[in-house]
Design a protein around this motif. Sequence first.
Motif, short mmCIF file in Angstrom:
data_model
loop_
_atom_site.label_atom_id
_atom_site.label_comp_id
_atom_site.label_asym_id
_atom_site.label_seq_id
_atom_site.Cartn_x
_atom_site.Cartn_y
_atom_site.Cartn_z
N GLY A 1 -38.15 22.48 7.67
CA GLY A 1 -38.32 22.12 9.07
C GLY A 1 -37.04 22.10 9.86
O GLY A 1 -36.86 21.24 10.73
N ILE A 2 -36.12 23.00 9.59
CA ILE A 2 -34.84 23.03 10.29
C ILE A 2 -34.79 24.21 11.25
O ILE A 2 -35.06 25.34 10.86
N THR A 3 -34.45 23.93 12.48
CA THR A 3 -34.23 24.99 13.46
C THR A 3 -32.85 24.85 14.06
O THR A 3 -32.30 23.74 14.13
N GLN A 4 -32.30 25.97 14.47
CA GLN A 4 -30.99 25.99 15.10
C GLN A 4 -31.08 26.74 16.41
O GLN A 4 -31.80 27.73 16.52
N SER A 5 -30.34 26.26 17.41
CA SER A 5 -30.31 26.95 18.68
C SER A 5 -28.92 26.84 19.30
O SER A 5 -28.24 25.82 19.15
N PRO A 6 -28.45 27.91 19.97
CA PRO A 6 -29.11 29.22 19.99
C PRO A 6 -28.95 29.94 18.65
O PRO A 6 -28.20 29.47 17.80
N TYR B 1 -29.40 12.75 5.88
CA TYR B 1 -28.16 13.51 5.85
C TYR B 1 -28.33 14.87 6.52
O TYR B 1 -29.28 15.60 6.23
N MET B 2 -27.36 15.20 7.37
CA MET B 2 -27.30 16.52 8.00
C MET B 2 -25.88 17.04 7.95
O MET B 2 -24.93 16.24 7.96
N TYR B 3 -25.74 18.37 7.93
CA TYR B 3 -24.44 19.00 7.72
C TYR B 3 -24.28 20.19 8.65
O TYR B 3 -25.25 20.88 8.97
N TRP B 4 -23.02 20.45 9.01
CA TRP B 4 -22.68 21.70 9.68
C TRP B 4 -21.66 22.44 8.82
O TRP B 4 -20.63 21.88 8.43
N TYR B 5 -21.97 23.71 8.54
CA TYR B 5 -21.08 24.60 7.80
C TYR B 5 -20.75 25.80 8.68
O TYR B 5 -21.51 26.20 9.53
N ARG B 6 -19.64 26.42 8.36
CA ARG B 6 -19.37 27.76 8.87
C ARG B 6 -19.24 28.70 7.68
O ARG B 6 -18.81 28.31 6.59
N GLN B 7 -19.63 29.95 7.92
CA GLN B 7 -19.58 30.95 6.86
C GLN B 7 -18.82 32.16 7.36
O GLN B 7 -19.20 32.79 8.35
N ASP B 8 -17.76 32.50 6.65
CA ASP B 8 -16.92 33.65 6.99
C ASP B 8 -16.77 34.50 5.74
O ASP B 8 -16.77 33.98 4.62
N PRO B 9 -16.60 35.80 5.91
CA PRO B 9 -16.43 36.69 4.75
C PRO B 9 -15.27 36.23 3.87
O PRO B 9 -14.19 35.91 4.36
N GLY B 10 -15.52 36.16 2.57
CA GLY B 10 -14.48 35.79 1.63
C GLY B 10 -14.27 34.29 1.47
O GLY B 10 -13.46 33.87 0.65
N VAL C 1 -20.50 32.47 11.52
CA VAL C 1 -21.91 32.10 11.45
C VAL C 1 -21.98 30.63 11.06
O VAL C 1 -21.35 30.21 10.08
N TYR C 2 -22.72 29.86 11.83
CA TYR C 2 -22.80 28.43 11.62
C TYR C 2 -24.17 28.05 11.07
O TYR C 2 -25.20 28.44 11.62
N PHE C 3 -24.13 27.31 9.98
CA PHE C 3 -25.37 26.87 9.35
C PHE C 3 -25.46 25.35 9.38
O PHE C 3 -24.50 24.65 9.08
N TYR D 1 -30.82 21.94 2.04
CA TYR D 1 -31.64 23.05 2.53
C TYR D 1 -31.10 23.46 3.88
O TYR D 1 -30.70 22.61 4.69
N PHE D 2 -31.13 24.77 4.14
CA PHE D 2 -30.40 25.32 5.27
C PHE D 2 -31.30 25.86 6.37
O PHE D 2 -32.40 26.35 6.12
N GLY D 3 -30.76 25.80 7.58
CA GLY D 3 -31.40 26.44 8.71
C GLY D 3 -31.08 27.93 8.73
O GLY D 3 -30.37 28.43 7.87
N PRO D 4 -31.59 28.65 9.74
CA PRO D 4 -31.44 30.10 9.78
C PRO D 4 -30.07 30.58 10.24
O PRO D 4 -29.75 31.75 10.10
N GLY D 5 -29.26 29.70 10.80
CA GLY D 5 -27.91 30.07 11.21
C GLY D 5 -27.80 30.43 12.69
O GLY D 5 -28.77 30.82 13.34
N THR D 6 -26.57 30.28 13.20
CA THR D 6 -26.23 30.68 14.57
C THR D 6 -25.00 31.58 14.49
O THR D 6 -23.99 31.19 13.93
N ARG D 7 -25.13 32.78 15.05
CA ARG D 7 -23.99 33.69 15.10
C ARG D 7 -23.23 33.48 16.40
O ARG D 7 -23.80 33.64 17.48
N LEU D 8 -21.97 33.10 16.26
CA LEU D 8 -21.14 32.83 17.44
C LEU D 8 -19.99 33.83 17.49
O LEU D 8 -19.26 34.00 16.51
N LEU D 9 -19.85 34.47 18.63
CA LEU D 9 -18.74 35.39 18.86
C LEU D 9 -17.92 34.84 20.02
O LEU D 9 -18.45 34.64 21.12
N VAL D 10 -16.64 34.60 19.75
CA VAL D 10 -15.73 34.10 20.78
C VAL D 10 -14.78 35.24 21.15
O VAL D 10 -14.00 35.70 20.31
N LEU D 11 -14.88 35.68 22.39
CA LEU D 11 -14.08 36.82 22.84
C LEU D 11 -12.74 36.38 23.45
O LEU D 11 -12.63 35.29 23.99
#
Lengths: 114, 112
Positions: free
Chosen positions: A3-8, A31-40, A88-90, A104-114
Motif C-alpha cells: 500500500g505504498i505510493t509515491q508522488s510525483p 516505520y517509514m524510510y527514504w532512500y536514494r539509489q544511484d548506479p554503483g 531515484v528516490y524510494f 517493503y518499497f514504493g515504486p520510486g520517484t525519478r528526479l532530475l536536477v538540471l
Amino acid sequence: DAGITQSPRHKVTETGTPVTLRCHQTENHRYMYWYRQDPGHGLRLIHYSYGVKDTDKGEVSDGYSVSRSKTEDFLLTLESATSSQTSVYFCAISAESSGRETQYFGPGTRLLVL
Amino acid sequence: GESVGLHLPTLSVQEGDNSIINCAYSNSASDYFIWYKQESGKGPQFIIDIRSNMDKRQGQRVTVLLNKTVKHLSLQIAATQPGDSAVYFCAHRRDSNYQLIWGAGTKLIIKP
C-alpha cells in the motif's frame, strides 16, 4: 506493494529550487524510510521515521529534510536542489511478516536536477 | 564500518540452470539478512530473509545460505527463468537497529 505510493513519479527541476517528494501508505505502519539509489551505490538511507514527528538521519542526510505530521505521509524535501541530488528516490515501510520486520518499497520517484 | 558487498556485478546464466548470487558482509553483529529483487523501473521486492541463528532457509525456487564463520551469504535460484532477470541486492541489519545496510547489487542475465 504494502500500500505504498509515491508522488510525483517523475520530476525535472532546476538547481536551487525546492522540491518535495511525498510517500503515502495506507496500512498504518510505524516505520517509514527514504532512500536514494544511484548506479554503483545500491540504496542509501537518507532519513527515516519511527512515528509521527519522530525522525532521524540516515547515511546521506545532508541537503535533505523530512517531515511526518501524520502516520500515512512521509515527506522528503530538498531545500535547494543540486545536480548531485539527481537520483531515484524510494520510500519504504517496515512491516512484520512471519515474525520478522521487513522493509517493503514504493515504486520510486525519478528526479532530475538540471 | 559496516559493509555488505557482492562478489560479481553481473551474472549470466543459461535458462533452466541454477543461479548462485553471493554476498559478503563485515559486521559480525549482523543478525538479520534479506535478499531483494529489483526489476527495471521498479522498487526492490522482498524475496527471502534469514536470521543469524539459521544457516539455510528455503522458499519457492530460492534458497538462502548463511555462513557466519566467513560472513558470507548466498542466494540460490533453481531452474532460472527469464522472469528472474533483475538486479539482486543483499541487505543486513542488527536487530537493535531498523536501518538496513545494502550491497551494490548483482545483475542477473538469463541466456535463452
